[in-house]
Design a protein around this motif. Structure first.
Motif, PDB file in Angstrom:
ATOM      1  N   MET A   1       0.851  -1.203   0.000  1.00 39.08           N
ATOM      2  CA  MET A   1       0.000   0.000   0.000  1.00 39.08           C
ATOM      3  C   MET A   1       0.883   1.248   0.000  1.00 39.08           C
ATOM      4  SD  MET A   1      -2.968   1.049   2.699  1.00 39.08           S
ATOM      5  CE  MET A   1      -1.866   1.757   3.917  1.00 39.08           C
ATOM      6  N   LYS A   2       0.527   2.226  -0.794  1.00 39.04           N
ATOM      7  CA  LYS A   2       1.324   3.442  -0.906  1.00 39.04           C
ATOM      8  C   LYS A   2       1.217   4.258   0.392  1.00 39.04           C
ATOM      9  CE  LYS A   2       1.981   7.296  -4.094  1.00 39.04           C
ATOM     10  NZ  LYS A   2       2.413   8.167  -3.045  1.00 39.04           N
ATOM     11  N   TYR A   3       2.352   4.755   0.858  1.00 38.28           N
ATOM     12  CA  TYR A   3       2.357   5.559   2.078  1.00 38.28           C
ATOM     13  C   TYR A   3       1.982   6.988   1.699  1.00 38.28           C
ATOM     14  CZ  TYR A   3       3.745   6.480   6.856  1.00 38.28           C
ATOM     15  OH  TYR A   3       3.740   6.795   8.184  1.00 38.28           O
ATOM     16  N   ASP A   4       0.789   7.410   2.108  1.00 36.11           N
ATOM     17  CA  ASP A   4       0.291   8.714   1.672  1.00 36.11           C
ATOM     18  C   ASP A   4       0.222   9.709   2.835  1.00 36.11           C
ATOM     19  OD1 ASP A   4      -1.812   7.838   3.167  1.00 36.11           O
ATOM     20  OD2 ASP A   4      -3.163   7.485   1.471  1.00 36.11           O
TER      21      ASP A   4
ATOM     22  N   CYS B   1       0.942   9.532   6.854  1.00 34.35           N
ATOM     23  CA  CYS B   1       2.136  10.258   7.322  1.00 34.35           C
ATOM     24  C   CYS B   1       1.800  11.226   8.464  1.00 34.35           C
ATOM     25  CB  CYS B   1       2.760  11.021   6.159  1.00 34.35           C
ATOM     26  SG  CYS B   1       4.294  11.853   6.593  1.00 34.35           S
ATOM     27  N   GLY B   2       0.690  11.969   8.328  1.00 31.76           N
ATOM     28  CA  GLY B   2       0.361  12.998   9.319  1.00 31.76           C
ATOM     29  C   GLY B   2       0.355  12.510  10.755  1.00 31.76           C
ATOM     30  N   PRO B   3      -0.437  11.472  11.078  1.00 31.72           N
ATOM     31  CA  PRO B   3      -0.482  11.003  12.460  1.00 31.72           C
ATOM     32  C   PRO B   3       0.849  10.426  12.942  1.00 31.72           C
ATOM     33  CG  PRO B   3      -2.393  10.220  11.241  1.00 31.72           C
ATOM     34  CD  PRO B   3      -1.441  10.804  10.243  1.00 31.72           C
TER      35      PRO B   3
ATOM     36  N   GLU C   1      10.941   0.484   9.798  1.00 34.35           N
ATOM     37  CA  GLU C   1      10.221   0.391   8.521  1.00 34.35           C
ATOM     38  C   GLU C   1       9.362   1.650   8.297  1.00 34.35           C
ATOM     39  OE1 GLU C   1       7.572  -2.906   8.315  1.00 34.35           O
ATOM     40  OE2 GLU C   1       6.841  -2.390   6.317  1.00 34.35           O
ATOM     41  N   THR C   2       8.643   2.048   9.353  1.00 33.93           N
ATOM     42  CA  THR C   2       7.792   3.244   9.226  1.00 33.93           C
ATOM     43  C   THR C   2       8.649   4.472   8.984  1.00 33.93           C
ATOM     44  OG1 THR C   2       6.168   2.265  10.717  1.00 33.93           O
ATOM     45  CG2 THR C   2       6.058   4.642  10.400  1.00 33.93           C
ATOM     46  N   ARG C   3       9.770   4.525   9.649  1.00 34.86           N
ATOM     47  CA  ARG C   3      10.668   5.681   9.486  1.00 34.86           C
ATOM     48  C   ARG C   3      11.120   5.804   8.028  1.00 34.86           C
ATOM     49  NH1 ARG C   3      12.473   8.795  13.073  1.00 34.86           N
ATOM     50  NH2 ARG C   3      14.139  10.239  12.558  1.00 34.86           N
TER      51      ARG C   3
ATOM     52  N   HIS D   1       8.331   9.557   1.983  1.00 32.98           N
ATOM     53  CA  HIS D   1       7.169  10.405   1.684  1.00 32.98           C
ATOM     54  C   HIS D   1       7.519  11.893   1.841  1.00 32.98           C
ATOM     55  CE1 HIS D   1       2.944  11.494   1.297  1.00 32.98           C
ATOM     56  NE2 HIS D   1       3.132  12.327   2.327  1.00 32.98           N
ATOM     57  N   LEU D   2       8.246  12.209   2.892  1.00 34.86           N
ATOM     58  CA  LEU D   2       8.614  13.613   3.126  1.00 34.86           C
ATOM     59  C   LEU D   2       9.470  14.159   1.983  1.00 34.86           C
ATOM     60  CD1 LEU D   2       9.459  13.605   6.960  1.00 34.86           C
ATOM     61  CD2 LEU D   2       7.507  14.690   5.839  1.00 34.86           C
TER      62      LEU D   2
END
Lengths: 177, 181
Positions: free
Chosen positions: A1-4, A8-10, A23-25, A31-32
């Motif tokens: 799934m694309k990281y949108d 990202c916001g939360p 992984e999230t980092r 994304h940033l």
């Protein structure tokens, strides 16, 4: 799934504090790099952290501290007294059990040793009965006192005087029991 | 918990708890009562709380106590009736207004606006923001203390941040710092 942006916001708060998983980092970094809006959001996150972190801390009034400690110290002292009484009751319970064991299995045997059940003399029965009453009375006193006294009281005062009284001759008018 | 351990915990956390209550209730006397009750609950909690959970636990309890206190205030006003409550407010205003709850804190205008904006958030969200941003408490610890999922707390913080930006507008200190960090 694309990281949108919605993902990202939360995540930015945890990201700034280093709480994000590796992984999230990596996903946030990627994304940033591509999203100006989320980079702005990251700066706002950083600014808010600074602004809230810079809010001064109020000093808890000394009177509040004193009130808290007064209650806590009183409850602590009461708890210690209660625990000591419970230990005293525990000791007395142990004494009672040991005494009953001794009375049931040792003392009557000493008084009646050598006599079969059908040959007890009235004197032997009277002696055994008296010893049983004295021992139970002593134990009851210790138990009663332990409920209101400390362990130290039981050992230093109640128990020695009770034992001393029980050891006086049967015909001594000052004898306890 | 020994008496000495509690004394140490009180010395370490009392200002933080009082500040949280003060920022939440904006009334010093109520904040004092909440602080006292929070620490008495900590004392009666005994040894069931690991040392590293004390701060989030206290924050959570303080937040609940603040909510209770706010409800009591509202109930008191309802009991008084609108006319009487307004009359009391009028008397307070005539006497020079209520004492500034933040007196002595040396707040600048930007910080006062920020505190006003925080006041528009639900009590739980306000607590989360003060814990996370003010004290640097990890979101995972906050979620644990509040019995919520980490994902839910992250979303809560994100929405609160957006809400603060909306309330503060573009001229607030937070927005002014955009790009400066």
């Amino acid at each position: 799934m694309k990281y949108d942006c919605d993902a990202c916001g939360p995540e930015l708060g945890a990201y700034l504090l280093g709480e994000s998983s590796d992984e999230t980092r990596r996903e946030v970094d990627a994304h940033l790099a591509a999203c100006t809006a989320c980079r702005d959001e990251l700066e706002r996150e950083r600014a808010l952290r600074t602004a809230l972190g810079d809010l001064p801390t109020a000093t808890c009034p000394g009177a509040v501290t004193a009130r808290i400690l007064a209650v806590v110290d009183a409850e602590y002292a009461a708890t210690r007294r209660r625990n000591r009484r419970l230990r005293g009751v525990g000791l007395a319970g142990g004494l009672l059990a040991a005494t009953l064991a001794a009375v049931l299995f040792l003392r009557p045997g000493a008084a009646l040793r050598g006599a079969s059940a059908e040959h007890y003399t009235p004197e032997q029965v009277a002696t055994a009965r008296h010893e049983l009453i004295q021992t139970l009375t002593l134990t009851a006193r210790v138990l009663d006192q332990a409920g209101r006294s400390t362990l130290v009281d039981v050992f230093n005062d109640q128990l020695p005087s009770a034992v001393e009284g029980s050891l006086r001759p049967l015909d001594d008018p000052t004898r306890g029991g | 918990m020994t008496n000495e351990t509690f004394h140490e915990l009180l010395a370490t956390h009392r200002d933080r708890v009082f500040t949280q209550a003060l920022f939440s209730l904006r009334e010093r006397r109520d904040a004092e009562d909440v602080t006292q009750e929070a620490f008495l609950r900590l004392w009666r909690q005994g040894d069931h709380l690991p040392a590293d959970r004390v701060a989030p636990w206290l924050a959570h309890v303080t937040r609940n106590l603040c909510i209770d206190q706010t409800r009591r205030r509202s109930a008191a006003r309802r009991h008084l009736g609108v006319a009487d409550a307004d009359a009391v407010d009028g008397l307070v205003a005539a006497a020079g207004g209520p004492d500034d709850p933040f007196a002595g804190l040396d707040l600048d205008d930007r910080q006062r606006r920020l505190l006003d904006a925080l006041q528009t958030l639900p009590a739980e969200t306000r607590t989360v923001m003060l814990m996370h941003y003010g004290d640097g408490t990890k979101l995972a610890d906050i979620a644990d203390a509040m019995g919520k999922s980490l994902a839910a707390v992250k979303v809560q913080v994100h929405r609160a941040r957006q809400r603060l930006r909306l309330v503060l507008g573009t001229a607030d200190g937070v927005s002014e710092q955009r790009g400066s960090a």
